[in-house]
Design a protein around this motif. Structure first.
Motif, PDB file in Angstrom:
ATOM      1  N   MET A 212      75.903  30.682 141.870  1.00 38.61           N
ATOM      2  CA  MET A 212      75.505  31.675 140.871  1.00 38.61           C
ATOM      3  C   MET A 212      74.182  31.309 140.231  1.00 38.61           C
ATOM      4  N   LYS A 213      73.477  32.302 139.822  1.00 38.44           N
ATOM      5  CA  LYS A 213      72.192  32.043 139.162  1.00 38.44           C
ATOM      6  C   LYS A 213      72.431  31.403 137.800  1.00 38.44           C
ATOM      7  N   ASP A 214      71.501  30.580 137.412  1.00 39.38           N
ATOM      8  CA  ASP A 214      71.631  29.918 136.117  1.00 39.38           C
ATOM      9  C   ASP A 214      71.681  30.918 134.985  1.00 39.38           C
ATOM     10  N   ARG A 215      70.910  31.994 135.205  1.00 40.16           N
ATOM     11  CA  ARG A 215      70.837  32.993 134.142  1.00 40.16           C
ATOM     12  C   ARG A 215      72.200  33.652 133.928  1.00 40.16           C
ATOM     13  N   THR A 216      72.868  34.003 135.031  1.00 42.39           N
ATOM     14  CA  THR A 216      74.201  34.596 134.910  1.00 42.39           C
ATOM     15  C   THR A 216      75.136  33.627 134.204  1.00 42.39           C
ATOM     16  N   ILE A 217      75.024  32.377 134.627  1.00 44.33           N
ATOM     17  CA  ILE A 217      75.919  31.382 134.018  1.00 44.33           C
ATOM     18  C   ILE A 217      75.657  31.289 132.529  1.00 44.33           C
ATOM     19  N   TYR A 218      74.426  31.298 132.178  1.00 45.64           N
ATOM     20  CA  TYR A 218      74.071  31.209 130.753  1.00 45.64           C
ATOM     21  C   TYR A 218      74.640  32.404 129.989  1.00 45.64           C
ATOM     22  N   LEU A 219      74.534  33.576 130.630  1.00 47.50           N
ATOM     23  CA  LEU A 219      75.067  34.774 129.964  1.00 47.50           C
ATOM     24  C   LEU A 219      76.580  34.667 129.773  1.00 47.50           C
ATOM     25  N   ILE A 220      77.246  34.198 130.836  1.00 44.04           N
ATOM     26  CA  ILE A 220      78.703  34.067 130.716  1.00 44.04           C
ATOM     27  C   ILE A 220      79.058  33.069 129.634  1.00 44.04           C
ATOM     28  N   GLN A 221      78.290  31.984 129.599  1.00 46.16           N
ATOM     29  CA  GLN A 221      78.535  30.978 128.560  1.00 46.16           C
ATOM     30  C   GLN A 221      78.355  31.579 127.174  1.00 46.16           C
ATOM     31  N   LEU A 222      77.300  32.371 127.047  1.00 46.98           N
ATOM     32  CA  LEU A 222      77.067  33.024 125.753  1.00 46.98           C
ATOM     33  C   LEU A 222      78.238  33.925 125.394  1.00 46.98           C
ATOM     34  N   MET A 223      78.761  34.592 126.430  1.00 46.51           N
ATOM     35  CA  MET A 223      79.898  35.487 126.189  1.00 46.51           C
ATOM     36  C   MET A 223      81.097  34.715 125.662  1.00 46.51           C
ATOM     37  N   THR A 224      81.399  33.581 126.351  1.00 49.42           N
ATOM     38  CA  THR A 224      82.557  32.804 125.890  1.00 49.42           C
ATOM     39  C   THR A 224      82.345  32.343 124.458  1.00 49.42           C
ATOM     40  N   LEU A 225      81.113  31.948 124.186  1.00 44.08           N
ATOM     41  CA  LEU A 225      80.836  31.510 122.819  1.00 44.08           C
ATOM     42  C   LEU A 225      81.019  32.668 121.838  1.00 44.08           C
ATOM     43  N   SER A 226      80.570  33.842 122.296  1.00 42.12           N
ATOM     44  CA  SER A 226      80.632  34.965 121.366  1.00 42.12           C
ATOM     45  C   SER A 226      82.071  35.357 121.053  1.00 42.12           C
ATOM     46  N   PHE A 227      83.018  34.984 121.943  1.00 45.61           N
ATOM     47  CA  PHE A 227      84.432  35.242 121.599  1.00 45.61           C
ATOM     48  C   PHE A 227      84.776  34.636 120.256  1.00 45.61           C
ATOM     49  N   ASN A 228      84.314  33.400 120.076  1.00 45.37           N
ATOM     50  CA  ASN A 228      84.606  32.725 118.828  1.00 45.37           C
ATOM     51  C   ASN A 228      83.981  33.459 117.649  1.00 45.37           C
ATOM     52  N   TRP A 229      82.772  33.923 117.885  1.00 44.88           N
ATOM     53  CA  TRP A 229      82.119  34.661 116.790  1.00 44.88           C
ATOM     54  C   TRP A 229      82.823  35.974 116.530  1.00 44.88           C
ATOM     55  N   ILE A 230      83.251  36.613 117.634  1.00 45.82           N
ATOM     56  CA  ILE A 230      83.993  37.865 117.438  1.00 45.82           C
ATOM     57  C   ILE A 230      85.246  37.598 116.615  1.00 45.82           C
ATOM     58  N   LEU A 231      85.915  36.487 116.956  1.00 45.58           N
ATOM     59  CA  LEU A 231      87.111  36.121 116.206  1.00 45.58           C
ATOM     60  C   LEU A 231      86.770  35.933 114.733  1.00 45.58           C
ATOM     61  N   ALA A 232      85.738  35.116 114.495  1.00 41.30           N
ATOM     62  CA  ALA A 232      85.388  34.831 113.101  1.00 41.30           C
ATOM     63  C   ALA A 232      85.022  36.106 112.367  1.00 41.30           C
ATOM     64  N   ILE A 233      84.237  36.950 113.040  1.00 42.86           N
ATOM     65  CA  ILE A 233      83.803  38.176 112.356  1.00 42.86           C
ATOM     66  C   ILE A 233      84.979  39.114 112.147  1.00 42.86           C
ATOM     67  N   SER A 234      85.851  39.191 113.159  1.00 41.19           N
ATOM     68  CA  SER A 234      86.960  40.119 112.968  1.00 41.19           C
ATOM     69  C   SER A 234      87.913  39.610 111.896  1.00 41.19           C
ATOM     70  N   VAL A 235      88.085  38.296 111.856  1.00 43.29           N
ATOM     71  CA  VAL A 235      88.913  37.756 110.766  1.00 43.29           C
ATOM     72  C   VAL A 235      88.281  38.109 109.430  1.00 43.29           C
ATOM     73  N   THR A 236      86.986  37.963 109.365  1.00 47.83           N
ATOM     74  CA  THR A 236      86.285  38.297 108.126  1.00 47.83           C
ATOM     75  C   THR A 236      86.508  39.761 107.757  1.00 47.83           C
ATOM     76  N   LEU A 237      86.288  40.619 108.768  1.00 44.85           N
ATOM     77  CA  LEU A 237      86.453  42.049 108.495  1.00 44.85           C
ATOM     78  C   LEU A 237      87.887  42.345 108.047  1.00 44.85           C
ATOM     79  N   TRP A 238      88.807  41.708 108.749  1.00 45.07           N
ATOM     80  CA  TRP A 238      90.217  41.914 108.423  1.00 45.07           C
ATOM     81  C   TRP A 238      90.487  41.550 106.968  1.00 45.07           C
ATOM     82  N   PHE A 239      89.977  40.362 106.583  1.00 41.82           N
ATOM     83  CA  PHE A 239      90.261  39.936 105.210  1.00 41.82           C
ATOM     84  C   PHE A 239      89.555  40.814 104.198  1.00 41.82           C
TER      85      PHE A 239
END
Lengths: 228, 719, 454, 169, 78
Positions: E1-28
């Motif tokens: 796989m291209k490094d760029r794709t891998i980087y994007l996927i990595q960013l996506m996995t990381l963004s899960f955590n941010w989505i979690l944090a943000i959604s928890v925030t929104l929820w609260f």
């Protein structure tokens, strides 16, 4: 705003269980199957409890009392409800919102009076009961907690009627089914804040007591001791 | 990218799986049972209709709530003087009977042991044929109705058929039986206003009585005045624990207890000497009998009732200004049956029946005829079916006597030996399943009837109006009998065409008489009251028809200010009554052994064996004991420990008639020598059988005079 | 240091990832079958309602909530222990931490699902988010379990990055997968430094979160008015219980996988002895809490409390109660305080006892209270239905499956930590030891300054 | 790559399943009203007030669809002899109820009262039902969707109580 | 796989955590708003929210810190 309360006179009560039946048919409380009933899932909002036996045989008396929801002023059930399915409304009735309930049964675990009942199974009623459903009250689906609401639908209808007739609510306009039915008028119901009402007088009677008063739940259902 | 078939299959399969999972997952969120369908879709117009509950002798007023012309609920009628708005569980569930799926929808004829639907015309044809060809003198009728009018009609039919074999099982008439025989007639009511002490012999006033709701209220008023009452009964029923003193005693000893009380009063000399001197026949014989056999010590040794309680109760009774020794039908349910009742009548006579009242105004036709209609002219009872070869036709109206009486097998055999059995029951029950022909009666809510009562001290006529049109092709049994009398020409001058005409003929004098009021307003007070007593009436009707319609609409008529007097009978009591002549029983012969006895008790839900087909009542039957849909026995913990029976376990209870399974409940208030078992469950004719019928297992002794079984003398063992 | 040249000894740690025996597949199939059975039970429960369980009117919480508390308790094995050990620089932790953290992650996911299984209306779960009421301990619990799950997953993941990088460098089928997960780790000092910094922050954060999780679970019960629950001691009591069951579960897992994957060289007897000592200490602590809890109840002699008390001590739940005392107190103390029995086998037996005992403890806490409400109500023995047992079995098998699956993707023993231990720790520890001793040596001072520079 | 395609297929299939089942379950029953009733003629042209036919509006919870007796009061003899009117006349003469389809359903756990809104709250029918007087044929859909949010919005706007137990029971 | 794709996927996995944090925030935030609307347990909701939101943000922050510093220092010569 009135604060509705109830006083049950144990001296008058003859344990006929009419209040229990009235409650059951007024609120479409589910009749459970034979298996469920025998396994502790029978549903009663109003229940006749035998508390204890006083004295020794033959001078023995059971202490029985009809127990519905105490409609506490400091209810322990609403504190723990995670979804606001149960809450105290402005007239002091602890209401249960069935479409909101997720069925976690925390309120059941926290009610010291064990008044809450859970719809363990699908609501499959005998034919003769289905035809007698009270149209004012919904039929609860499985998986929600329910309890006595002081027949809050009767309050809605009564207040609506009073408003339509351009008058204020009068004391007799709204009574729950158990109160209406009691053959010996052992249950009085009304506004506790109105110092002149019968129920408020009775609740201050020397005979009056509340169940598990020591817990600080401040029940709005009080009892009058039997006279010996 | 290339695609071959294999890849395509993969793609298709994948998408199908995804589709299935997605669809199923989504459907899972709409699981059946999660959503309950709409209750009603009609215009939802609410109306209320007033009628009278006929489930028990209480004659309570009912308000039936109708949604779009269909009854949904029933509550008490606040304007009815009998119940004043209260209502018992049976009345509350009366709507359920109307919709019951087990109701018979048309007349049924038994062909080769199976019921077949037939038309009413055909059924009526069979009935008239049978009665005209084989009826005269050979018919018998067992009815259970609290309507004096219906009872009278049935008696009229049987009189036309020249048969004395008729029993109208009516609470009031059963309990007045000993009064009728011992005295000239019977008292109309207990004068709760003036009475100040009650000794109650086994009657469950607030649960099973002529009017449980009226008695519940009056007992509360009575107790509120700090008046005392004592109860002698075999079980601590809810009535008994309202009493100031409950003394456990088995029903066969009521006679001993009552006469033991009489002993104390006689020795103290506190009895009403003028009354006894003037009215009491054979007082010396009575006194001799009591003095010889019923000293408190002797009574204690026989019955186990402490003599101090006897003396205490007797002195209270004697010192009261208007005491009542009360009993009803239930006193007859023992081997000493009628003697019990006579003994209590005698006890009352010692104080001159001070606490009983009598209606003075005897102009009301219904009450005048009451005696004729209800008092047992013949001493026939349903037990006498057994071995009676003369009966060719048996008619049964609403009575489920096979179910609610012990010795069912004998009764079943006797009934099946009768060539023609006609039942008018609206359900297939244990009795009507033995019939050859069933002409189902209407449900109570579809029916027209009237009830009369004097139990409150005021004459009351409650009317039952048809709240809905009959759902099925059922027929009012009153109509059937009226047309039978007309068609078979059983009565002279019979002008009635329908039961309504018959009722009206009785109620016309009430209209003419002009007193009283309809149940359309509260009991008048103040000025109105004095006007009322002076004879002024605010009649809202001008003709009889209007009166009749208003009566049906409002649920009845009553006279709130009747003229009453103290009850003063001439007591024709002889010593023979109290020694059970002809039976060989001697006083004190009913010694109770050491064995356990089965005590069958009745609850307020269903004491005639008809109501526990209602789901709500059936579920609630054992609710206060937390037993559901099964028969339980109540047992004293001490006895239970002796027998090593655990609380809330299942045991086998064995009697001479067999054994049944029951659930054990410890109850410290149960008499240690008794095992209490409730009556009501075990309807074998219904589709689902819950529990057992204890009557089936009772070795009851039947009192010959009354035909009533003893319900607490069966020896029992726990296996 | 390059990530390709590995110590030959550590090759054994990679073996489970590339090799699977036949028994592995058989176990997987069996466990999957059990899991599917449990799933079927749950779907049946969805259709028929909670009536499919053995719960009834006073006992409205039972098996699911017991399992919930139990599993969340087990989860403390992990993160908490590894964090504490890391924080206290216990060098023997190195081969243990990874397994402990994995247990935490898997068990939390399973345990966290239990309240959902217990719901009467799982389709309305969104109401928690729409109109939740933050005063309810159930919502605190939801939050803290989510936080703990997030924290422990991160805490599992971050120390695993160097190992993932090793796997990536080895190539193979899942090359891309590891490449994604390795986050470009190459082992440069700055990378390592960043990693260690993150681990230190997490280490400090995880401990209060973990403690709060179980305290809050205790509060679910402690905040109620019910006899037997309404107790201030419940928070710490539950935490101790959780650590207790966690260590026991960890020991079991370690012994099993040591045997299966031949980690004898890494998980030596000394590790088990240390864990055994820890277990013994916590056992005594647990006993102390239990004693304190019951003594106050007994001494106070409040009728409602006493009913529950007697129900446990002599009533229908007495067999479970005394079995719990046996499993949680007598057996571990006897086995672990005796040198002869404090062998790996002995510790295994004690640990299994403790896990069973801790499950019984949750049972003893939850059911007797519910079965003895303050007002007279029918009480009776609660008996679980086949649905509840099936779901419990499925949960257990899901845990084992999860652990096995993990072992097929990542090394169960932290390779870089072992290596680090081998390369640096011996020296560091001896230096540290010297520091403790009176009279600092010049050498140590130099070493310390060198270390500080790094 | 192909594996990914399969994955994609599964995802697409999944969402399709969700959508299809959702629509299938919530599908409105397809119906045609038995008579093309024109509110425009009755309420518009002849200015018959709503309450004349929907008699229960001021009295009870449900407005009630008129009985055949209500129709029969005017249409006892055909007035204009249009085919639709003849149909009504047929029902009237046979004393049969017209099998209308009810398009407004309130779930039974919601207490909605017309009296409360119309008689006490003095709301205009148009607010929820739209301008019925302009409709030539019976409506096929709800004018104001029966959703809690719609109730809530209006209650908030008019400062009427938003206490749950006032409607839910 | 291209490094760029891998980087994007990595960013996506990381963004899960941010989505979690943000959604928890929104929820609260939602819960606090609801609590305020129905005038019920406002302070409790507020404090619990503040606490919970902080934790989730710190966790997400730590993860992002690791991610970005790993990528930043990846090419550095040791």
């Amino acid at each position: 705003m009135p604060k509705y309360g109830m006083v049950i006179d144990l001296n008058k009560c003859s344990s006929c269980q009419a209040c229990v039946t009235a409650c059951k048919i007024e609120n479409n409380v589910q009749i459970v199957s034979e298996y469920d009933a025998q396994h502790g899932r029978a549903m009663f909002w109003m229940k006749m409890l035998t508390m204890e036996f006083e004295g020794d045989y033959p001078n023995i008396r059971p202490k029985t009392l009809p127990r519905n929801c105490m409609q506490c002023d400091e209810p322990s059930c609403i504190k723990v409800c995670p979804v606001r399915a149960t809450y105290k409304n402005e007239v002091g009735i602890v209401a249960q919102i069935y479409p909101q309930c997720i069925g976690c049964r925390y309120c059941m675990a926290n009610c010291p009076y064990t008044v809450k009942v859970f719809n363990w199974d699908r609501n499959e009623q005998p034919k003769e009961v289905e035809k007698c459903y009270d149209p004012d009250v919904s039929v609860r689906p499985k998986g929600v907690v329910e309890k006595c609401t002081f027949c809050i639908h009767r309050l809605q209808i009564a207040s609506e009627k009073a408003k339509a007739e351009h008058r204020d609510m009068e004391p007799g306009d709204y009574v729950p089914a158990c109160v209406e039915t009691c053959p010996v008028d052992a249950i009085s119901f009304g506004d506790l804040d109105d110092k002149k009402s019968e129920v408020s007088k009775e609740s201050r009677d020397y005979r009056s007591f509340a169940l598990l008063d020591e817990l600080g739940t401040v029940p709005k259902v009080r009892y009058l001791n039997a006279i010996e | 990218m290339e695609m071959n078939r294999r890849d395509f299959a993969k793609l298709l399969g994948g998408s199908l799986i995804g589709f299935a999972v997605g669809g199923a997952g989504d459907a899972l969120l709409k699981i059946p049972g999660m959503v309950v369908p709409l209750l009603y879709s009609g215009p939802h117009v609410e109306t209320w209709k007033v009628t009278t509950c006929a489930k028990c002798p209480g004659k309570c007023g009912l308000r039936v709530r109708m949604i779009d012309k269909f009854p949904v609920q029933a509550f008490g009628n606040p304007l009815s003087p009998m119940n004043k708005g209260g209502i018992c569980p049976m009345g509350l569930t009366s709507v359920e009977n109307l919709y019951h799926p087990d109701r018979l929808t048309s007349p049924m004829k038994k062909v080769n042991g199976r019921f077949q639907e037939i038309s009413y015309a055909e059924a009526y044809g069979i009935l008239t044929n049978a009665l005209s060809s084989n009826g005269k003198g050979k018919a018998a009728f067992v009815a259970q109705t609290d309507s004096a009018f219906m009872g009278g009609l049935i008696k009229q039919l049987m009189a036309g058929l020249e048969s004395e074999k008729v029993v109208v099982d009516n609470f009031a008439s059963s309990s007045s039986m000993p009064f009728d025989r011992a005295a000239a007639d019977h008292p109309d009511f207990i004068d709760f206003e003036s009475c100040d002490y009650i000794v109650n012999f086994g009657s469950q006033l607030t649960e099973i009585s002529e009017s449980p709701l009226y008695f519940s209220r009056s007992m509360n008023d009575f107790r509120a005045k700090r008046n005392e009452f004592s109860t002698f009964s075999p079980k601590l029923t809810p009535d008994a624990y309202k009493a100031n003193r409950w003394v456990p005693v088995s029903p066969e000893f009521y006679v001993d207890v009552a006469l033991g009380l009489a002993y104390v009063i006689l020795t103290d000399g506190t009895y009403d000497k003028t009354f006894v001197g003037n009215e009491f026949k054979d007082f010396d014989g009575f006194k001799k009998l009591v003095m010889e056999n019923y000293s408190p010590a002797a009574v204690e040794s026989r019955t186990g009732v402490a003599s101090k309680y006897l003396i205490e109760t007797a002195r209270k009774f004697a010192n009261a200004s208007a005491p009542v020794a009360y009993f009803d039908e239930s006193i007859l349910y023992s081997s000493s049956g009628m003697r019990n009742a006579y003994a209590v009548v005698a006890l009352n006579a010692l104080k001159g029946f001070a606490g009983y009242g009598k209606l003075k105004d005897r102009e009301l036709p219904d009450f005048e005829n009451k005696k004729e209609n209800e008092s047992p002219q013949s001493s026939w009872n349903s037990r006498m079916l057994i071995g009676d070869k003369d009966i060719k036709i048996l008619m049964i109206y609403r009575s489920n006597f096979v179910f609610n009486s012990p010795g069912q097998d004998d009764l079943r055999k006797a009934i099946s030996d009768i060539p023609m059995v006609i039942s008018f029951s609206p359900f297939i029950d244990e009795t009507s399943e033995l019939a050859d022909l069933i002409i189902p009666d209407h449900d109570d809510l579809e029916k027209l009837d009237a009830f009369s009562s004097t139990v409150t001290g005021a004459p009351v006529i409650s009317t039952q109006q048809p709240v809905v049109k009959p759902f099925y092709s059922t027929v009012h049994t009153g109509d059937v009998i009226v047309s039978l009398i007309a068609d078979l020409k059983l009565s002279k001058n019979w002008s009635c065409k329908k039961y309504e005409d018959y009722l009206q003929s009785y109620l016309k004098p009430v209209y003419k008489h002009g007193k009283g009021m309809l149940m359309n307003q509260q009991k008048p007070t103040g000025l109105e009251k004095s006007l009322h007593q002076a004879g002024w009436q605010m009649a809202s009707y001008s003709s009889f028809d209007e009166f009749w319609q208003q009566m049906l609409k409002h649920g009845g008529w009553w006279d709130p200010f009747p003229q009453t007097s103290k009850y003063k009978p001439a007591v024709s009591l002889t010593v023979d009554h109290l020694t059970a002549n002809g039976r060989g029983d001697q006083p004190g012969k009913n010694a109770r052994g050491n064995s356990l006895k089965l005590n069958i008790f009745h609850r307020n839900f269903d004491y005639r064996g008809n109501m526990l087909r209602n789901p709500v009542l059936t579920e609630q039957f054992g609710m206060d004991k937390d037993v559901y849909y099964e028969t339980w026995i109540e047992i004293n913990p001490a006895t239970a420990k002796r027998l090593s029976v655990g609380d809330r376990t299942k045991v086998k209870v064995k009697t001479g008639k067999g054994a049944f399974e029951a659930f054990v409940i410890y109850n410290p208030a149960v008499v240690p020598a008794n095992i209490d078992v409730p009556f009501g469950l075990g309807h074998t004719a219904s589709k689902k059988v819950y529990g057992v019928n204890p009557m089936q297992y009772s070795d009851a002794v039947f009192d010959e005079e009354t035909g009533k079984p003893s319900l607490s003398e069966t020896e029992v063992k726990i296996v | 240091m390059s990530y390709q040249d590995l110590h030959d000894e550590d090759e054994v740690l990679f073996r489970p990832i590339y090799e699977s025996s036949r028994s592995f597949y058989i176990i997987v199939i069996v466990l999957t079958a059990v899991f599917l059975f449990g799933l079927g039970c749950y779907i049946r429960q969805l259709f028929y309602g909670l009536g499919a369980t053995g719960m009834d009117e006073p006992v409205s919480w039972a098996f699911y909530i017991i399992d919930f508390v139990f599993f969340i308790g087990i989860s403390h094995a992990g993160t908490l222990i590894s964090a504490i050990l890391r924080l206290s620089k216990a060098e023997w932790r190195r081969p243990i931490t990874r397994m402990a953290e994995v247990i935490t992650g898997i068990v939390l996911a399973i345990g966290g699902l239990h309240p959902v299984i217990d719901l009467g209306r799982p389709d309305r779960i969104l109401h928690l988010f729409e109109r939740g009421r933050l005063q309810s301990p159930l919502l605190w619990d939801l939050t803290s379990v989510t936080a703990y799950f997030t924290a422990s997953t991160i805490y599992l993941y971050i120390p695993m990055i160097p190992d993932i990088a090793l796997l990536r460098d080895r190539g193979g089928k899942l090359h891309n997968f590891y490449k994604i997960l390795a986050w470009g780790y190459k082992g440069t000092p700055k990378q390592k430094h960043a990693l260690e910094r993150a681990i230190n922050i997490l280490m400090v954060m995880v401990i209060p979160i973990a403690i709060s999780v179980h305290t809050i679970i205790a509060w679910i019960f402690g905040m109620t008015l019910q006899p037997g629950w309404h107790s201030t001691i419940f928070g710490p009591y539950f935490v101790v219980g959780a650590i207790y069951s966690g260590i026991a579960a960890l020991v079991i897992v370690m012994i099993v996988f040591r045997k299966v994957y031949h980690f004898e060289d890494y998980l030596k007897e000394i590790h088990f002895k240390y864990l055994g000592t820890l277990l013994l200490v916590v056992s005594l602590l647990w006993t102390y809490f239990t004693f304190a809890e019951f003594l106050t109840t007994f001494y106070g002699h409040e009728p409602a409390e006493m009913r529950v008390f007697l129900y446990k001590f002599v009533g229908p739940y007495a067999p479970f109660f005394w079995l719990m005392v046996l499993c949680n107190f007598l057996m571990p103390v006897i086995v672990l305080s005796n040198k002869k029995t404090k062998t790996i086998k002995g510790i295994l037996v004690a640990s299994i006892g403790v896990v069973v005992g801790m499950w019984l403890e949750r049972l003893i806490i939850i059911i007797p209270t519910l079965a003895n409400p303050r007002l007279p109500y029918p009480t009776g023995m609660y008996t679980p239905s086949i649905t509840e047992i099936g779901i419990a079995a499925a949960a257990t098998s899901a845990f084992v499956l999860g652990f096995m699956g993990f072992s097929k993707l990542f090394p169960l023993i932290s390779i870089w930590e072992t290596k680090e231990g081998r390369e640096h720790s011996v020296h560091e520890v001896s230096m540290r030891l010297k520091e403790y001793l009176p009279g600092k040596t010049e050498e140590s001072r130099v070493e310390a300054s060198v270390k500080a520079e790094i | 790559m192909k594996n990914k395609l399969v994955l994609l297929a599964i995802v697409i299939g999944f969402s399709a399943g969700v959508v299809v089942v959702n629509t299938a379950v919530d599908r409105e029953e397809k119906f045609t009203q038995p008579i093309v009733f024109s509110h425009a003629i009755h309420a518009g042209k002849f200015r018959i007030p709503c309450m004349a036919c929907h008699q229960n509006v001021m009295l009870g919870a449900r407005a009630s669809i008129p009985n055949i007796e209500v129709c029969g009061a005017c249409h006892s003899t055909p007035m204009q002899k249009t085919p639709q009117e003849l149909l009504v006349y047929k029902y009237v003469s046979e004393h049969k109820q017209i099998p209308w389809y009810n398009i407004y359903h309130v779930p039974d756990y919601v207490y909605f009262s017309h009296r409360r809104h119309v008689a006490i709250g003095k709301l205009n029918c148009k607010l929820c039902h739209g301008d019925m007087a302009a409709l030539d044929s019976p409506p096929k859909t709800q004018f104001l969707q029966i959703k809690m949010q719609n109730c809530w919005n209006c209650h908030e706007k008019h400062h009427v109580t938003t206490d749950c137990s006032h409607c839910h029971r | 796989m291209k490094d760029r794709t891998i980087y994007l996927i990595q960013l996506m996995t990381l963004s899960f955590n941010w989505i979690l944090a943000i959604s928890v925030t929104l929820w609260f935030i939602n819960l606090v708003v609801v609590a305020n609307q129905v005038k019920d347990t406002q302070t409790a909701s507020l404090w619990i929210s503040i606490l919970a939101i902080t934790i989730f943000w710190i966790l997400a922050g730590v993860l992002s810190y690791v991610f970005f510093s790993l990528h930043k220092y990846a090419d550095e010569v040791k």
